[in-house]
Scaffold this motif. Structure first.
Motif, PDB file in Angstrom:
ATOM      1  N   LEU A  67       0.849  -1.191   0.000  1.00 43.26           N
ATOM      2  CA  LEU A  67       0.000   0.000   0.000  1.00 43.26           C
ATOM      3  C   LEU A  67       0.889   1.247   0.000  1.00 43.26           C
ATOM      4  O   LEU A  67       1.733   1.390  -0.874  1.00 43.26           O
ATOM      5  CB  LEU A  67      -0.984  -0.030   1.168  1.00 43.26           C
ATOM      6  CG  LEU A  67      -2.135   0.989   1.114  1.00 43.26           C
ATOM      7  CD1 LEU A  67      -2.971   0.778  -0.154  1.00 43.26           C
ATOM      8  CD2 LEU A  67      -3.025   0.884   2.331  1.00 43.26           C
ATOM      9  N   GLY A  68       0.766   2.123   0.998  1.00 43.42           N
ATOM     10  CA  GLY A  68       1.542   3.363   1.000  1.00 43.42           C
ATOM     11  C   GLY A  68       2.838   3.307   1.759  1.00 43.42           C
ATOM     12  O   GLY A  68       3.531   4.324   1.895  1.00 43.42           O
ATOM     13  N   GLU A  89       3.856  -5.432  -4.016  1.00 46.72           N
ATOM     14  CA  GLU A  89       2.684  -4.583  -4.228  1.00 46.72           C
ATOM     15  C   GLU A  89       2.175  -4.727  -5.663  1.00 46.72           C
ATOM     16  O   GLU A  89       2.954  -4.606  -6.604  1.00 46.72           O
ATOM     17  CB  GLU A  89       3.038  -3.122  -3.933  1.00 46.72           C
ATOM     18  CG  GLU A  89       1.960  -2.117  -4.262  1.00 46.72           C
ATOM     19  CD  GLU A  89       0.628  -2.428  -3.589  1.00 46.72           C
ATOM     20  OE1 GLU A  89      -0.402  -2.402  -4.290  1.00 46.72           O
ATOM     21  OE2 GLU A  89       0.620  -2.689  -2.369  1.00 46.72           O
ATOM     22  N   ALA A  90       0.888  -4.972  -5.796  1.00 47.91           N
ATOM     23  CA  ALA A  90       0.306  -5.184  -7.121  1.00 47.91           C
ATOM     24  C   ALA A  90       0.110  -3.890  -7.887  1.00 47.91           C
ATOM     25  O   ALA A  90       0.192  -3.878  -9.122  1.00 47.91           O
ATOM     26  CB  ALA A  90      -1.032  -5.917  -6.982  1.00 47.91           C
ATOM     27  N   ASP A  91      -0.143  -2.789  -7.207  1.00 41.60           N
ATOM     28  CA  ASP A  91      -0.502  -1.531  -7.857  1.00 41.60           C
ATOM     29  C   ASP A  91       0.738  -0.645  -8.035  1.00 41.60           C
ATOM     30  O   ASP A  91       1.352  -0.237  -7.043  1.00 41.60           O
ATOM     31  CB  ASP A  91      -1.548  -0.803  -7.009  1.00 41.60           C
ATOM     32  CG  ASP A  91      -2.146   0.396  -7.716  1.00 41.60           C
ATOM     33  OD1 ASP A  91      -1.387   1.291  -8.128  1.00 41.60           O
ATOM     34  OD2 ASP A  91      -3.388   0.437  -7.851  1.00 41.60           O
ATOM     35  N   HIS A  94       0.557   2.684  -6.036  1.00 37.05           N
ATOM     36  CA  HIS A  94       0.794   2.482  -4.608  1.00 37.05           C
ATOM     37  C   HIS A  94       2.289   2.285  -4.341  1.00 37.05           C
ATOM     38  O   HIS A  94       2.831   2.839  -3.384  1.00 37.05           O
ATOM     39  CB  HIS A  94       0.028   1.256  -4.106  1.00 37.05           C
ATOM     40  CG  HIS A  94      -1.460   1.402  -4.167  1.00 37.05           C
ATOM     41  ND1 HIS A  94      -2.310   0.389  -3.803  1.00 37.05           N
ATOM     42  CD2 HIS A  94      -2.243   2.446  -4.556  1.00 37.05           C
ATOM     43  CE1 HIS A  94      -3.564   0.802  -3.961  1.00 37.05           C
ATOM     44  NE2 HIS A  94      -3.539   2.038  -4.421  1.00 37.05           N
ATOM     45  N   ALA A  95       2.927   1.484  -5.186  1.00 34.33           N
ATOM     46  CA  ALA A  95       4.354   1.199  -4.999  1.00 34.33           C
ATOM     47  C   ALA A  95       5.191   2.470  -5.123  1.00 34.33           C
ATOM     48  O   ALA A  95       6.157   2.668  -4.370  1.00 34.33           O
ATOM     49  CB  ALA A  95       4.812   0.160  -6.017  1.00 34.33           C
ATOM     50  N   GLU A  96       4.821   3.347  -6.058  1.00 36.75           N
ATOM     51  CA  GLU A  96       5.565   4.597  -6.240  1.00 36.75           C
ATOM     52  C   GLU A  96       5.474   5.468  -4.994  1.00 36.75           C
ATOM     53  O   GLU A  96       6.483   6.016  -4.514  1.00 36.75           O
ATOM     54  CB  GLU A  96       5.004   5.350  -7.442  1.00 36.75           C
ATOM     55  CG  GLU A  96       5.672   6.696  -7.696  1.00 36.75           C
ATOM     56  CD  GLU A  96       5.021   7.463  -8.836  1.00 36.75           C
ATOM     57  OE1 GLU A  96       5.462   8.598  -9.097  1.00 36.75           O
ATOM     58  OE2 GLU A  96       4.060   6.949  -9.439  1.00 36.75           O
ATOM     59  N   ALA A 118       1.256 -10.695  -6.336  1.00 37.49           N
ATOM     60  CA  ALA A 118       2.140 -11.428  -5.428  1.00 37.49           C
ATOM     61  C   ALA A 118       2.296 -12.888  -5.829  1.00 37.49           C
ATOM     62  O   ALA A 118       3.393 -13.456  -5.695  1.00 37.49           O
ATOM     63  CB  ALA A 118       1.613 -11.327  -4.000  1.00 37.49           C
ATOM     64  N   LEU A 119       1.234 -13.500  -6.339  1.00 39.48           N
ATOM     65  CA  LEU A 119       1.335 -14.905  -6.725  1.00 39.48           C
ATOM     66  C   LEU A 119       2.204 -15.099  -7.961  1.00 39.48           C
ATOM     67  O   LEU A 119       2.561 -16.229  -8.296  1.00 39.48           O
ATOM     68  CB  LEU A 119      -0.059 -15.502  -6.953  1.00 39.48           C
ATOM     69  CG  LEU A 119      -0.905 -15.655  -5.681  1.00 39.48           C
ATOM     70  CD1 LEU A 119      -2.241 -16.292  -6.001  1.00 39.48           C
ATOM     71  CD2 LEU A 119      -0.162 -16.479  -4.625  1.00 39.48           C
TER      72      LEU A 119
END
Length: 227
Positions: A67-68, A89-91, A94-96, A118-119
């Motif tokens: 997330l953040g 992190e999938a998004d 969010h990762a940035e 993640a998978l």
């Protein structure tokens, strides 16, 4: 009034046991400005993550769900010099935001944030020989928690601490009529924790600013012995 009381008690506890924390406050602000959902752990829960990682003497940490970067920084605070934390992190957005917050907190050299489902990124950790991890924090899409648990064990070692967040879901896990994917996933991962031959686990329900929820805590390689 119950929810208001929970929040009031959480606020009082924060004032009693937690010092002001401008670093974490800045992460909350940055996440809000960037439009991220307010799904982070509470301040009290974040401090608990720091303390659990310290108790585990964790030098390598895996986080599933960045997330953040709030919980990421809480966990990174427990690392010794040279320690390493990998967060998945999938998004990309969010990762940035999380990378920026982690960098401002001073943990840019210790924390790696990998983007992707993640998978799909977890198998790469196994191929690379990353780990074993001393602590794994699972806080992503709940429907996949059972699969995340399998990877946590595979990438761990005897003594690895596993924390699975949001497993109570306002009590819906005991409602047979509740069939939403998050509840089903939480119910399943709790069953897996209880039946796994190489895991010793417990689960705690909590109330507070995050509502009625809870977490599971497990140790790999220390199964409970039968009476």
């Amino acid at each position: 009034m119950t929810g208001a009381l929970w929040e009031a008690v959480d606020g009082a506890l924060e004032g009693m046991v937690l010092p002001p924390d401008p670093v974490l406050d800045a992460i909350v602000g940055a996440s809000a400005r960037a439009g991220l959902p307010d799904h982070r752990v509470s301040a009290l829960q974040g401090k608990m993550l720091t303390m659990l990682a310290r108790i585990a003497v964790a030098t390598t940490i895996l986080e599933i769900g960045t997330l953040g970067g709030y919980s990421t920084v809480c966990l990174a605070r427990a690392l010794p010099p040279g320690g390493r934390l990998i967060s998945l992190e999938a998004d990309p957005h969010h990762a940035e935001i999380a990378r920026e917050s982690v960098g401002r907190a001073g943990f840019g050299a210790n924390v790696e944030i990998r983007v992707g489902l993640a998978l799909e990124t977890l198998p790469a950790l196994g191929v690379e020989g990353v780990g074993p991890f001393d602590l794994v924090f699972i806080d992503a899409d709940k429907s996949n928690d059972p699969a995340y648990l399998q990877w946590a064990v595979a990438l761990g070692r005897p003594g690895t601490v596993i924390i699975v967040d949001n497993v109570i879901r306002a009590g819906s896990i005991i409602d047979d009529a509740a069939t939403d994917p998050s509840t089903v996933g939480s119910r399943a991962v709790l069953g897996d924790l209880g039946s796994h031959p190489a895991i010793d686990a417990t689960a705690i329900q909590t109330v507070g600013v995050k509502g009625h929820d809870g977490f599971a805590l497990a140790i790999v390689g220390h199964p409970t012995q039968p009476d």
